[in-house]
Design an enzyme around this catalytic site. Sequence first.
Site, PDB file in Angstrom:
ATOM      1  N   TYR A 100       0.824  -1.218   0.000  1.00  0.00           N
ATOM      2  CA  TYR A 100       0.000   0.000   0.000  1.00  0.00           C
ATOM      3  C   TYR A 100       0.863   1.275   0.000  1.00  0.00           C
ATOM      4  CZ  TYR A 100       0.420  -0.508   5.138  1.00  0.00           C
ATOM      5  OH  TYR A 100       0.890  -0.666   6.416  1.00  0.00           O
TER       6      TYR A 100
ATOM      7  N   LYS B   3       5.687   4.663   4.508  1.00  0.00           N
ATOM      8  CA  LYS B   3       6.223   3.699   3.534  1.00  0.00           C
ATOM      9  C   LYS B   3       6.314   4.335   2.145  1.00  0.00           C
ATOM     10  CE  LYS B   3       6.515  -0.165   6.108  1.00  0.00           C
ATOM     11  NZ  LYS B   3       7.738  -0.928   6.335  1.00  0.00           N
TER      12      LYS B   3
END
Length: 289
Positions: free
Chosen positions: A154, A169
Amino acid sequence: MTFQKDLLAGQNILVTGGGSGLGRAMAERFAALGAGVAIWGRREAPLADTVAAIESAGGRACYATCDVRDPEAIARALDAVEDAGGLLTGLVNNAAGNFLSSSEDLSANAFDAVVKIVLYGTFHTTQALGRRWIERCNGACDPTAHVLSIVTTYAWTGSPFVLPSACAKAGVLAMTRSLAVEWATYGIRANAIAPGPFPTDGAFSRLMPPGVAERARASNPLGRFGEPAELADLAAYLFAPNAGYVNGECVTIDGGSWLKEGGEFAAFVDHPRDELKATMAAMRPKKTR
Ligand code: COA
């Protein structure tokens, strides 16, 4: 054995968060393939246990406790593992923090806790070790110099209920691609791995509410979760001498899960195939001649 036994001989790889879960699986695999490994984590007991397991299997390992949110702790822990295990040649940014929460319920501190571990911790560790490499190799590092960051599928789609992790991330992926070009000048590669669901205690206890794990497993295109050994082998390949031309890449290992979730018509695969085919056939316009 997927690889020849001494594939990573001569390398010395630091794995952050290497005392448990996927970090431990990678550290053990690298050591079994001939690398020296250094592991970091906040808790000493899992680190000591992992080092003992690697040593009893004939590998070389050392550890230092480190909270990657603290740049001074990073510098101290780099000194400690390089004193104990020799100069580092590779880095796996694996340490992470995550939990499920509605975004409107996150406190400022909750957002910070995840982003400071995942994004700040990854950057500060990478920069601190990268500076050492650039100084030591006088701008021409050995081709094994490599930063591998563990992101998530994701990182590029975002995800509800894990917003701090998704933001962090995504930043790590951007860092990876930025450094892949910028530090290639010095011979340093940067790559990422995006794992889907791998059942580890740390991740599943925080991210898989009761009952959801079975549904997640069943809806994966391959009908199963990943095995830590599969991720460890992918990481080992990216450190292998013959992977030296792979730079700036993010390799997904999720059984095809994100493609299925991301495709507009992907959920159709959950219907019985015969029924689906009959429905599609019934929708097909009749030939007029
Ligand atoms: N939902 C909402 N907020 C949460 C939370 C949850 N499940 N867990 C922690 N928080 C909040 C805390 O309430 C605190 O905010 P506050 O001071 O405003 O109350 C903030 O996050 C920091 O929590 P704290 O427990 O003090 O921080 P920590 O440094 O000990 O923990 C975490 C860091 C929160 C990331 C923790 O989950 C952790 O240590 N994880 C490490 C391992 C991990 O996450 N592995 C899975 C990787 S996939």
